[in-house]
Design an enzyme around this catalytic site. Structure first.
Site, mmCIF file in Angstrom:
data_model
loop_
_atom_site.group_PDB
_atom_site.id
_atom_site.type_symbol
_atom_site.label_atom_id
_atom_site.label_comp_id
_atom_site.label_asym_id
_atom_site.label_seq_id
_atom_site.Cartn_x
_atom_site.Cartn_y
_atom_site.Cartn_z
ATOM 1 N N HIS A 27 84.675 12.903 71.461
ATOM 2 C CA HIS A 27 85.845 13.156 70.762
ATOM 3 C C HIS A 27 86.208 13.821 69.638
ATOM 4 C CE1 HIS A 27 83.985 9.810 68.628
ATOM 5 N NE2 HIS A 27 84.243 8.793 69.555
ATOM 6 N N ASP A 77 88.186 8.142 75.946
ATOM 7 C CA ASP A 77 87.600 7.109 74.848
ATOM 8 C C ASP A 77 88.457 5.815 75.366
ATOM 9 O OD1 ASP A 77 86.578 5.971 73.095
ATOM 10 O OD2 ASP A 77 87.021 7.087 71.263
ATOM 11 N N ASN A 96 78.483 -0.385 74.026
ATOM 12 C CA ASN A 96 79.041 -1.270 72.790
ATOM 13 C C ASN A 96 79.611 -2.463 73.288
ATOM 14 O OD1 ASN A 96 81.331 0.219 73.272
ATOM 15 N ND2 ASN A 96 81.986 0.022 71.265
ATOM 16 N N HIS A 152 85.281 2.424 77.657
ATOM 17 C CA HIS A 152 84.918 1.473 77.093
ATOM 18 C C HIS A 152 85.294 0.256 78.109
ATOM 19 C CE1 HIS A 152 83.474 2.815 73.094
ATOM 20 N NE2 HIS A 152 84.409 3.497 73.319
ATOM 21 N N LEU A 153 84.407 -0.286 78.930
ATOM 22 C CA LEU A 153 84.841 -1.080 79.823
ATOM 23 C C LEU A 153 84.857 -2.588 79.629
ATOM 24 C CD1 LEU A 153 82.926 0.405 82.816
ATOM 25 C CD2 LEU A 153 84.818 0.208 82.766
ATOM 26 N N ARG A 154 84.332 -2.849 78.310
ATOM 27 C CA ARG A 154 84.352 -4.092 77.697
ATOM 28 C C ARG A 154 83.617 -5.378 78.382
ATOM 29 N NH1 ARG A 154 85.708 -1.735 73.414
ATOM 30 N NH2 ARG A 154 87.621 -1.225 73.201
ATOM 31 N N ASN A 159 89.925 5.717 66.449
ATOM 32 C CA ASN A 159 88.637 6.293 65.773
ATOM 33 C C ASN A 159 87.903 7.218 66.585
ATOM 34 O OD1 ASN A 159 86.784 6.642 63.597
ATOM 35 N ND2 ASN A 159 85.849 4.438 64.266
ATOM 36 N N HIS A 210 83.719 9.091 78.901
ATOM 37 C CA HIS A 210 83.762 7.976 77.768
ATOM 38 C C HIS A 210 84.631 7.045 78.000
ATOM 39 C CE1 HIS A 210 83.433 8.357 73.043
ATOM 40 N NE2 HIS A 210 83.781 6.975 73.634
ATOM 41 N N HIS A 259 79.158 9.978 68.097
ATOM 42 C CA HIS A 259 80.227 9.664 67.541
ATOM 43 C C HIS A 259 80.246 10.080 66.117
ATOM 44 C CE1 HIS A 259 83.699 6.635 66.499
ATOM 45 N NE2 HIS A 259 83.449 7.358 65.315
HETATM 46 ZN ZN LIG Z 1 84.323 5.421 72.307
HETATM 47 ZN ZN LIG Z 2 83.589 6.951 69.194
#
Ligand SMILES: [Zn+2]
Ligand SMILES: [Zn+2]
Length: 429
Positions: free
Chosen positions: A232, A305, A94, A62-64, A278, A60, A179
């Site tokens: 998470h 995350d 995302n 987030h690489l952006r 979150n 999990h 999520h």
């Molecule tokens: Zn996430």
């Molecule tokens: Zn999430």
């Protein structure tokens, strides 16, 4: 290049190994694990006093990239991952554009190859543009290489769409990651709903927002007979529901983040926006329930995350600050300090939750163990090194972490990915 990792305490739970051994790597694969192996020209990594294990896999991240390369890129995240002992990352979809079609999946894979430090595996969106309405092209994305689908950042809002996603993913042989958070119950909430949120005058997210969705997803899993992975987990009741679902023989797995087992919502006091995440940090009982869930196997994996944000997203009023914190470089230390040192789990169980189980959940047949012929992804770490997690040590482009300047214990010193040394003596190669 051949590599010989010498004198390590080799911890490989899949093969029930926890012994003083050497690991020989040839042509990108594990060639031999045994005593007193000879280098015969191989590059030697001296692991005396350290642990060698199958490389960690973060389910999990987030690489952006694409879209917000000012916050993080494949390269900066890969460097952070390497220093954290992660040989593989799962890139959340995302981004901008959203990873909801074959074209973006191919982009992610080709950029990952170009970066070449750690393995970057794409996750696809469940719904087109994460809008929660129409299913994305799941089959095309699986063909192109996604290992899991998720609308992470938000839940799959519609129960009907979630049911369809589970049915399709069953045919495609991949899990759906959710999520879990009811969007109406959590609306406008910025921290855990608790005494602390009342004192601070901040709108809370009740834990019910999480576990009503966990309960819904488990009901839909029963209906579809598919595979569900809950991201998470933060609430005690979620852990209880998942434990029961496992007893009922449903194919459900879940993960917990280091911040959810290390911090309570008290970390938000002083309006510390780096502790705004979150799902939110919860109360003491929930944190204890998460740790007990990790201990008894209800919680299968530790995932970061990792969510990079710039200072400009965080140095603002609490209500307007972005959710999320970085986590790749602090995860191992926090797991050692909170779980191993406090006797919730053994080092072998830690390796299970950071490598073997993520590999199984994601269907990565050549990862997660040190069996002969598997991919040569090996981490060497020293569980006893003390170090300060200061700004200079952070490889991410974003520095948003409430653990900044904490004295941590345990660190990766060497990392081999696909038979290539990417970290040696704590330095990226
Ligand atoms: Zn996430
Ligand atoms: Zn999430």
């Amino acid at each position: 290049m051949n590599i010989l990792i010498k004198n390590a305490r080799v911890v490989d739970p899949e093969n029930k190994i926890d012994d003083r051994l050497d690991i020989l790597i040839k042509d990108g694969k594990i060639a031999e694990v045994g005593k007193n192996l000879k280098p015969n020209g191989a590059e030697v990594i001296d692991a005396t006093g350290k642990i060698a294990a199958p490389g960690f896999i973060d389910m999990h991240t987030h690489l952006r990239q694409p879209g917000r390369e000012d916050k993080e890129t494949f390269l900066s995240a890969s460097r952070a991952a390497a220093k954290g002992g992660f040989s593989s990352l799962v890139a959340m979809p995302n981004t901008s554009p959203v990873c909801d079609n074959q074209g973006v999946v191919e982009y992610v894979l080709s950029e990952a190859r170009k970066t070449g430090l750690v393995n970057i595996l794409p996750a696809g969106a469940v719904t087109k543009n994460l809008e929660g309405k129409d299913l994305a092209e799941l089959a095309d994305m699986v063909k192109a290489g996604v290992v899991v689908v998720t609308d992470d950042g938000q839940p799959v809002w519609s129960a009907h769409v979630m049911r369809r996603a589970l049915e399709y993913s069953k045919m495609l042989g991949i899990p759906v990651m959710d999520h879990c958070q009811d969007p109406e119950l959590s609306k406008d909430g910025v921290m855990n709903e608790s005494y602390t949120s009342t004192v601070l005058g901040l709108k809370g997210v009740p834990k019910e927002a999480e576990y009503v969705m966990v309960a819904r997803d488990i009901a839909l899993l029963k209906l579809s007979g598919s595979r569900l992975h809950i991201a998470h987990v933060s609430a005690a009741e979620s852990v209880r529901l998942i434990r029961q679902a496992k007893e009922d023989k449903l194919d459900v797995t879940c993960e917990a983040t280091p911040h959810h087992f290390t911090l309570t919502d008290e970390a938000v006091r002083e309006y510390n926006t780096n502790a705004k995440v979150n799902p939110p940090l919860r109360g003491k009982e929930d944190v204890e329930a998460v740790k007990l869930g990790i201990k008894d196997g209800t919680i299968d994996a530790i995932a970061t995350d990792h969510a990079p944000h710039l200072a400009t997203d965080k140095d603002v009023e609490f209500n307007s600050a972005s959710f999320g914190m970085i986590g790749l470089q602090s995860a191992l230390s926090l797991a050692i300090m909170e779980l191993v040192d406090k006797k919730y789990i053994s080092i072998s169980q830690l390796v299970q939750k950071m490598s073997a189980n993520p590999a199984k959940i994601l269907g990565l047949k050549n990862k997660g163990s040190l069996s002969v012929g598997k991919d040569a992804d090996v981490v060497v770490f020293d569980p006893g090194i003390e170090w300060v997690y200061d700004e200079d040590s952070i490889e991410s482009k974003s520095k948003n972490t409430p653990f900044l300047n904490w004295k941590l214990k345990g660190k990766a010193t060497d990392l081999v990915v696909g038979g290539k040394i990417v970290l040696k003596g704590e330095k990226i190669q």
